[in-house]
Design an enzyme around this catalytic site. Structure first.
Site, PDB file in Angstrom:
ATOM      1  N   HIS A 190      -7.390   9.615  -1.862  1.00 44.28           N
ATOM      2  CA  HIS A 190      -6.583   9.596  -0.633  1.00 44.28           C
ATOM      3  C   HIS A 190      -7.572  10.257   0.399  1.00 44.28           C
ATOM      4  O   HIS A 190      -7.495   9.689   1.543  1.00 44.28           O
ATOM      5  CB  HIS A 190      -5.267  10.295  -0.822  1.00 44.28           C
ATOM      6  CG  HIS A 190      -4.254   9.778   0.125  1.00 44.28           C
ATOM      7  ND1 HIS A 190      -2.980   9.570  -0.153  1.00 44.28           N
ATOM      8  CD2 HIS A 190      -4.397   9.595   1.354  1.00 44.28           C
ATOM      9  CE1 HIS A 190      -2.410   9.191   0.771  1.00 44.28           C
ATOM     10  NE2 HIS A 190      -3.228   9.198   1.823  1.00 44.28           N
ATOM     11  N   LYS A 225      -2.738   5.788  -4.303  1.00 43.51           N
ATOM     12  CA  LYS A 225      -3.785   6.786  -4.175  1.00 43.51           C
ATOM     13  C   LYS A 225      -3.783   8.130  -4.804  1.00 43.51           C
ATOM     14  O   LYS A 225      -2.523   8.730  -5.325  1.00 43.51           O
ATOM     15  CB  LYS A 225      -3.785   7.087  -2.424  1.00 43.51           C
ATOM     16  CG  LYS A 225      -3.864   5.949  -1.914  1.00 43.51           C
ATOM     17  CD  LYS A 225      -3.838   5.933  -0.430  1.00 43.51           C
ATOM     18  CE  LYS A 225      -3.599   4.722   0.363  1.00 43.51           C
ATOM     19  NZ  LYS A 225      -2.193   4.536   0.828  1.00 43.51           N
ATOM     20  N   ASP A 254       0.731  -1.209  -0.041  1.00 43.99           N
ATOM     21  CA  ASP A 254       0.001   0.120   0.008  1.00 43.99           C
ATOM     22  C   ASP A 254       0.894   1.121   0.040  1.00 43.99           C
ATOM     23  O   ASP A 254       1.387   1.612   1.090  1.00 43.99           O
ATOM     24  CB  ASP A 254      -0.962   0.143   1.175  1.00 43.99           C
ATOM     25  CG  ASP A 254      -1.646   1.181   1.345  1.00 43.99           C
ATOM     26  OD1 ASP A 254      -2.898   1.158   0.608  1.00 43.99           O
ATOM     27  OD2 ASP A 254      -1.493   2.105   1.849  1.00 43.99           O
ATOM     28  N   TYR A 269       3.018   9.767  -0.606  1.00 47.08           N
ATOM     29  CA  TYR A 269       4.313   9.208   0.093  1.00 47.08           C
ATOM     30  C   TYR A 269       5.660   9.317  -0.561  1.00 47.08           C
ATOM     31  O   TYR A 269       6.484   8.951   0.184  1.00 47.08           O
ATOM     32  CB  TYR A 269       4.109   7.612   0.306  1.00 47.08           C
ATOM     33  CG  TYR A 269       2.677   7.313   1.053  1.00 47.08           C
ATOM     34  CD1 TYR A 269       2.004   8.165   1.879  1.00 47.08           C
ATOM     35  CD2 TYR A 269       2.580   5.863   1.268  1.00 47.08           C
ATOM     36  CE1 TYR A 269       1.011   7.945   2.573  1.00 47.08           C
ATOM     37  CE2 TYR A 269       1.161   5.506   1.884  1.00 47.08           C
ATOM     38  CZ  TYR A 269       0.234   6.504   2.443  1.00 47.08           C
ATOM     39  OH  TYR A 269      -0.755   6.206   3.084  1.00 47.08           O
TER      40      TYR A 269
END
Ligand code: NAD
Length: 275
Positions: free
Chosen positions: A108, A75, A45, A50
């Site tokens: 997200h 996402k 994930d 990120y």
């Protein structure tokens, strides 16, 4: 015991226990993802936000695991640029990951104040139609925004990824998901180290009884409740330990004791209603 696969409402499946990489720097993402895959994880994930899709992608490409055995989630970030062209944002993620398609693409955050959560969900429906994502879902949609997105499009997300752990059990959303065939995915499943969850006697007593770790008990609780979960660790021994939670079965009494830990103020992360 292998990690169980849960059916998704669109006819696909998702490995119930995956590896999360929030706050993992891109420089080490390939190394830790590689370790996770070697340990036996098949579900990773990540997210545009990120900033580690490139490192994760390197590990996926180098792994001796066939693509069809991997489940990769990323996402759509909710900045104006990504929302204005969600297709381009998804294609850029695929480029960084080195994949033609992700297994799951999520919005997200609903970010209600931006007022674009229905539009974002509509874009994901198109992304699935174009084959860029096999399954689509959302993350951090408060109940009113989730209902509105479903009502406006007639399409329910396959997955809703939300903060969920024994101190914050999200019963109202889970009941709604159950009625609409949506699979619930727990983020922050171990409480993100923000509370004393892993030292709570209701958890440590069960851990002692099974010769397991508190983290394994919490993850086994998620799995027993039919939740998908994606614990994060960059520590090699914990990467292995967390996956082994799939081998732990708790009794009904133990599960009930952990169910009792739910707290009205148990949220550790940002509130999606106001973020
Ligand atoms: P988590 O609950 O998985 O906690 C991670 C922390 O717990 C680690 O940094 C470590 O300090 C500790 N930990 C891990 N394994 C342990 C063990 N065996 N024993 C003791 N401590 C241990 O929190 P998270 O990383 O925030 O959430 C998991 C994943 O969920 C993320 O990596 C990310 O993929 C996803 N996520 C999504 C959202 C979202 O908005 N959609 C938000 C946060 C996280």
């Amino acid at each position: 015991m292998p990690v169980p696969a849960l059916p998704l409402p669109d006819g696909t499946t998702i490995p119930q226990l995956g590896y999360g990489v929030f706050l993992v720097e891109n420089e080490i993402a390939a190394d830790v993802t590689d370790r996770a895959l070697a340990a036996g994880y098949r579900h990773v994930d990540t997210a545009t936000r990120y900033d580690n899709e490139e490192g994760v992608g390197r590990a996926l490409r180098n792994a001796a695991v066939p693509r069809e055995d991997l489940f990769v989630t990323t996402k759509l970030w909710n900045d104006a640029h990504a929302h204005d062209d969600a297709i381009a944002a998804c294609e850029a993620s695929l480029d960084r990951l080195g994949l033609d398609q992700v297994d799951l693409y999520l919005v997200h955050w609903a970010a209600p104040s931006q007022g674009r959560y229905v539009e974002a969900w509509r874009a994901l429906i198109e992304i699935r139609e174009r084959g860029l994502a096999r399954s689509i879902g959302v993350a951090n949609y408060p109940l009113p925004q989730l209902e509105e997105a479903i009502d406006a499009t007639g399409v329910a997300p396959a997955v809703h990824q939300i903060e969920l752990h024994p101190y914050f059990q999200q019963r109202e959303l889970r009941e709604f998901h159950a009625r609409h065939g949506i699979v619930t995915e727990s983020w922050g499943p171990l409480g993100q180290g923000k509370s004393d969850l892993l030292e709570n006697p209701a958890i440590t007593d069960v851990a002692a009884a099974h010769d397991a770790s508190p983290a394994q008990v919490v993850l086994a609780w998620h799995l027993a409740h039919g939740l998908v979960t994606i614990p994060k660790s960059v520590t090699p021994s914990r990467i292995v330990e967390n996956l082994a939670a799939a081998e732990l079965t708790l009794t009904a009494e133990e599960l009930a004791a952990i169910d009792d830990l739910d707290r009205p103020d148990g949220r550790g992360g940002a509130d999606p209603a106001t973020r």
